[in-house]
Design a protein around this motif. Structure first.
Motif, PDB file in Angstrom:
ATOM      1  N   LYS A  28       0.860  -1.044   0.010  1.00 34.27           N
ATOM      2  CA  LYS A  28       0.122  -0.010  -0.079  1.00 34.27           C
ATOM      3  C   LYS A  28       0.559   1.091  -0.105  1.00 34.27           C
ATOM      4  O   LYS A  28       1.712   1.475   0.720  1.00 34.27           O
ATOM      5  CB  LYS A  28      -0.953  -0.044   1.141  1.00 34.27           C
ATOM      6  CG  LYS A  28      -1.975   1.112   1.266  1.00 34.27           C
ATOM      7  CD  LYS A  28      -2.967   0.870   2.540  1.00 34.27           C
ATOM      8  CE  LYS A  28      -3.901   2.026   2.452  1.00 34.27           C
ATOM      9  NZ  LYS A  28      -4.797   1.863   3.442  1.00 34.27           N
ATOM     10  N   CYS A  29       0.705   2.088  -0.998  1.00 33.71           N
ATOM     11  CA  CYS A  29       1.335   3.486  -0.940  1.00 33.71           C
ATOM     12  C   CYS A  29       1.070   4.234   0.209  1.00 33.71           C
ATOM     13  O   CYS A  29      -0.241   4.573   0.392  1.00 33.71           O
ATOM     14  CB  CYS A  29       1.193   4.112  -2.367  1.00 33.71           C
ATOM     15  SG  CYS A  29       1.721   5.822  -2.295  1.00 33.71           S
ATOM     16  N   PRO A  30       2.058   4.691   1.152  1.00 32.58           N
ATOM     17  CA  PRO A  30       1.743   5.393   2.272  1.00 32.58           C
ATOM     18  C   PRO A  30       1.212   6.820   1.961  1.00 32.58           C
ATOM     19  O   PRO A  30       0.527   7.309   3.010  1.00 32.58           O
ATOM     20  CB  PRO A  30       3.161   5.420   2.979  1.00 32.58           C
ATOM     21  CG  PRO A  30       4.025   5.134   2.130  1.00 32.58           C
ATOM     22  CD  PRO A  30       3.404   4.301   0.935  1.00 32.58           C
ATOM     23  N   SER A  31       1.389   7.308   0.510  1.00 30.69           N
ATOM     24  CA  SER A  31       1.148   8.501   0.399  1.00 30.69           C
ATOM     25  C   SER A  31      -0.199   8.654  -0.308  1.00 30.69           C
ATOM     26  O   SER A  31      -1.173   9.390   0.257  1.00 30.69           O
ATOM     27  CB  SER A  31       2.098   9.288  -0.614  1.00 30.69           C
ATOM     28  OG  SER A  31       1.686  10.566  -1.096  1.00 30.69           O
ATOM     29  N   CYS A  32      -0.652   8.010  -1.258  1.00 32.01           N
ATOM     30  CA  CYS A  32      -1.961   8.039  -2.020  1.00 32.01           C
ATOM     31  C   CYS A  32      -3.045   6.551  -1.694  1.00 32.01           C
ATOM     32  O   CYS A  32      -3.946   6.580  -1.819  1.00 32.01           O
ATOM     33  CB  CYS A  32      -1.733   7.813  -3.327  1.00 32.01           C
ATOM     34  SG  CYS A  32      -1.326   6.722  -4.305  1.00 32.01           S
ATOM     35  N   GLY A  33      -2.322   5.705  -0.871  1.00 30.34           N
ATOM     36  CA  GLY A  33      -3.049   4.478  -0.471  1.00 30.34           C
ATOM     37  C   GLY A  33      -3.531   3.514  -1.656  1.00 30.34           C
ATOM     38  O   GLY A  33      -4.241   2.593  -1.296  1.00 30.34           O
ATOM     39  N   VAL A  47       8.936   3.205  -6.353  1.00 33.82           N
ATOM     40  CA  VAL A  47       8.317   4.475  -6.553  1.00 33.82           C
ATOM     41  C   VAL A  47       6.815   4.313  -6.990  1.00 33.82           C
ATOM     42  O   VAL A  47       6.669   3.449  -7.699  1.00 33.82           O
ATOM     43  CB  VAL A  47       9.056   5.367  -7.586  1.00 33.82           C
ATOM     44  CG1 VAL A  47       8.408   6.555  -7.910  1.00 33.82           C
ATOM     45  CG2 VAL A  47      10.436   5.671  -7.075  1.00 33.82           C
ATOM     46  N   CYS A  48       6.094   4.828  -6.221  1.00 37.62           N
ATOM     47  CA  CYS A  48       4.392   4.666  -6.517  1.00 37.62           C
ATOM     48  C   CYS A  48       4.273   5.075  -7.983  1.00 37.62           C
ATOM     49  O   CYS A  48       4.273   6.214  -8.357  1.00 37.62           O
ATOM     50  CB  CYS A  48       3.474   5.294  -5.689  1.00 37.62           C
ATOM     51  SG  CYS A  48       2.094   5.255  -6.100  1.00 37.62           S
ATOM     52  N   GLN A  49       3.547   4.278  -8.829  1.00 35.63           N
ATOM     53  CA  GLN A  49       3.316   4.649 -10.070  1.00 35.63           C
ATOM     54  C   GLN A  49       1.931   5.552 -10.336  1.00 35.63           C
ATOM     55  O   GLN A  49       1.849   6.111 -11.314  1.00 35.63           O
ATOM     56  CB  GLN A  49       3.167   3.431 -11.211  1.00 35.63           C
ATOM     57  CG  GLN A  49       1.918   2.635 -10.951  1.00 35.63           C
ATOM     58  CD  GLN A  49       2.237   1.366 -10.342  1.00 35.63           C
ATOM     59  OE1 GLN A  49       2.963   1.272  -9.365  1.00 35.63           O
ATOM     60  NE2 GLN A  49       1.605   0.179 -11.006  1.00 35.63           N
ATOM     61  N   HIS A  50       1.432   5.642  -8.970  1.00 30.19           N
ATOM     62  CA  HIS A  50       0.058   6.475  -9.254  1.00 30.19           C
ATOM     63  C   HIS A  50       0.528   7.820  -8.743  1.00 30.19           C
ATOM     64  O   HIS A  50      -0.023   8.728  -9.382  1.00 30.19           O
ATOM     65  CB  HIS A  50      -1.066   5.984  -8.462  1.00 30.19           C
ATOM     66  CG  HIS A  50      -1.226   4.566  -8.514  1.00 30.19           C
ATOM     67  ND1 HIS A  50      -2.246   4.122  -9.848  1.00 30.19           N
ATOM     68  CD2 HIS A  50      -0.973   3.168  -7.930  1.00 30.19           C
ATOM     69  CE1 HIS A  50      -2.019   2.826  -9.853  1.00 30.19           C
ATOM     70  NE2 HIS A  50      -1.451   2.299  -8.978  1.00 30.19           N
ATOM     71  N   CYS A  51       1.260   8.023  -7.736  1.00 30.83           N
ATOM     72  CA  CYS A  51       1.372   9.410  -7.122  1.00 30.83           C
ATOM     73  C   CYS A  51       3.113   9.987  -7.174  1.00 30.83           C
ATOM     74  O   CYS A  51       3.363  11.139  -6.793  1.00 30.83           O
ATOM     75  CB  CYS A  51       0.804   9.467  -5.849  1.00 30.83           C
ATOM     76  SG  CYS A  51       1.826   8.819  -4.597  1.00 30.83           S
ATOM     77  N   GLY A  52       4.051   8.879  -7.479  1.00 34.17           N
ATOM     78  CA  GLY A  52       5.310   9.280  -7.779  1.00 34.17           C
ATOM     79  C   GLY A  52       5.980   9.273  -6.349  1.00 34.17           C
ATOM     80  O   GLY A  52       7.091   9.763  -6.135  1.00 34.17           O
ATOM     81  N   HIS A  53       5.246   8.812  -5.167  1.00 29.53           N
ATOM     82  CA  HIS A  53       5.957   8.772  -3.759  1.00 29.53           C
ATOM     83  C   HIS A  53       6.986   7.893  -3.752  1.00 29.53           C
ATOM     84  O   HIS A  53       7.300   6.497  -4.254  1.00 29.53           O
ATOM     85  CB  HIS A  53       4.935   8.339  -3.042  1.00 29.53           C
ATOM     86  CG  HIS A  53       5.239   8.299  -1.369  1.00 29.53           C
ATOM     87  ND1 HIS A  53       5.684   9.238  -0.722  1.00 29.53           N
ATOM     88  CD2 HIS A  53       5.600   7.050  -0.809  1.00 29.53           C
ATOM     89  CE1 HIS A  53       6.174   8.865   0.408  1.00 29.53           C
ATOM     90  NE2 HIS A  53       6.211   7.480   0.537  1.00 29.53           N
ATOM     91  N   HIS A  54       8.082   8.371  -3.394  1.00 27.05           N
ATOM     92  CA  HIS A  54       9.337   7.430  -3.380  1.00 27.05           C
ATOM     93  C   HIS A  54       9.666   6.693  -1.993  1.00 27.05           C
ATOM     94  O   HIS A  54       9.643   7.450  -0.890  1.00 27.05           O
ATOM     95  CB  HIS A  54      10.620   8.341  -3.541  1.00 27.05           C
ATOM     96  CG  HIS A  54      11.011   8.749  -4.867  1.00 27.05           C
ATOM     97  ND1 HIS A  54       9.838   9.315  -5.613  1.00 27.05           N
ATOM     98  CD2 HIS A  54      11.998   8.676  -5.616  1.00 27.05           C
ATOM     99  CE1 HIS A  54      10.557   9.592  -6.764  1.00 27.05           C
ATOM    100  NE2 HIS A  54      11.900   9.044  -6.764  1.00 27.05           N
TER     101      HIS A  54
END
Ligand SMILES: [Zn+2]
Length: 302
Positions: A28-33, A47-54
Motif C-alpha cells: 500500500k502506497c503510504p502517500s496515496c493509498g 516508486v509509486c506509479q500513481h503518485c510518484g511517492h518514493h
C-alpha cells in the motif's frame, strides 16, 4: 465423536478454506493509498506509479541500482567492541544489536562498496535504515572513515547515501564524536580534490545531517525526502509557530538553497554519472571529427 470434531473437521476445513494470499504480494502506497503489486513496485524502483511517492529502498537495491550493471564489491569493515557504555533501557543494547543483526543479516547500519559508475571507479557508503533506523554509532562512523580512506587510496570520488534518524543514543557521547570524525574524513577526500557527492534519501536527520551529509560538493536529494536536524513537531512546539508547508522536504530545501538538485529515482544513476564525468574528465572527451567545412570563397586578390 471426539475424533470427528478434533481430527476430521479441521482436515475438511483446511481443504475447503480459501488459500491465504501472502500479504507481501501487494504494497500500500503510504502517500496515496493505492495498492501496488510487488513486481510492479520492484520494476519502478519502489516508486509509486500513481503518485510518484518514493518509498525506501534496501541497501542492496540501492547499490545495485547505482553501480554499472549492478556490480560492486563490498568492503569488510573493522569490528569494534559492542555496547561500550553497557547501555540498558527496556532491553540491553547488546541484545538489541544481536536481534537486529539476526533480522537484517548485517553487522551495522552502513555498507561500504566500490565499483564503477559510467566506467569510473567510485567508492560508496550507503546507510541501512532497517538497522536501528540507520543511526550513527562508532561502527557507522568507522564505515564513513574507511570509505573516505579508500576513495583517497583509489583516487576515486566518494558518494555517501544517508538514510538515518541521527546519532545512536545507546552509544551516548561516543556516537556524537562520529560527527567530528566523519567531517574530518570527508575533508581528506576534498583535500585530494576528489569529488564528494551526497545523495540525501528519506530521512536524513539529526547528527547525520549536522555533519558529513550536508558537506557534499554536490548535494542531490530524492523527491519528498525529509532532510533536517530536529523533527518538525519538536521545532513547532519549541518556537510555538506553525511551520510552512513542505518544511524539511527535499523540494523546500532546494527552493531555499540548501541542496543542489532533486532528482527522481529513475534518473539518479544517469545524473550522477553525468556529474562525475563532468568533474573527473577534465580533458575534452569528444573524438576529433573532421567536419565538412565549406571552403570560403577564394578572395580575389586582384
Ligand atoms: Zn502513491
Amino acid at each position: 465423536m471426539n475424533w470427528l470434531t478434533n481430527f476430521v473437521r479441521p482436515k475438511i476445513q483446511r481443504l475447503v478454506a480459501p488459500k491465504e494470499v501472502p500479504d507481501n504480494l501487494w504494497h500500500k502506497c503510504p502517500s496515496c493509498g493505492h495498492m501496488i503489486f510487488h513486481r510492479d513496485l520492484e520494476k519502478a524502483l519502489n516508486v509509486c506509479q500513481h503518485c510518484g511517492h518514493h518509498m525506501r529502498l534496501t541497501v542492496k537495491k540501492r547499490l545495485g541500482m547505482l553501480f554499472d550493471d549492478g556490480q560492486y564489491q563490498r568492503i569488510e569493515l573493522a569490528k569494534f567492541a559492542d555496547d561500550p557504555l553497557k547501555f540498558k533501557d527496556q532491553k540491553r543494547y547488546s541484545d538489541r544489536l544481536k536481534d537486529t543483526r539476526t533480522k537484517t543479516g548485517e553487522h551495522d547500519a552502513i555498507v561500504v562498496a566500490h565499483g564503477r559508475m559510467g566506467g569510473m571507479n567510485v567508492v560508496m557508503a550507503c546507510f541501512n535504515f532497517d538497522f536501528q533506523g540507520g543511526s550513527m554509532g562508532i561502527a557507522v562512523g568507522e564505515g564513513i572513515v574507511a570509505a573516505a580512506e579508500l576513495a583517497v587510496l583509489q583516487d576515486a570520488p566518494l558518494i555517501v547515501v544517508p538514510a538515518s534518524g541521527g546519532a545512536r543514543m545507546q552509544e551516548g557521547i561516543l556516537s556524537l564524536m562520529q560527527m567530528a570524525r566523519t567531517t574530518v574524513a570527508v575533508d581528506k577526500v576534498k583535500e585530494k580534490r576528489l569529488p564528494y557527492i551526497v545523495l540525501l534519501t528519506d530521512p536524513t536527520t539529526g547528527g547525520v545531517s549536522a555533519s558529513f551529509a550536508m558537506l557534499g560538493d554536490i548535494a542531490i536529494a530524492e523527491p519528498g525526502a525529509v532532510i533536517g536536524f530536529a523533527g518538525a513537531r519538536v521545532i513547532e512546539s519549541t518556537i510555538r509557530e506553525k511551520l510552512p508547508e513542505g518544511f524539511q522536504k527535499a523540494e523546500y530545501l532546494l527552493e531555499h538553497g540548501m541542496i543542489d538538485m532533486v532528482v527522481p529515482r529513475r534518473d539518479l544513476r544517469a545524473t550522477m554519472v553525468k556529474i562525475l564525468s563532468l568533474l573527473r574528465n577534465r580533458a575534452p572527451s569528444g573524438e576529433l571529427v573532421s567536419l565538412p567545412i565549406d571552403a570560403p570563397d577564394p578572395v580575389d586578390m586582384d
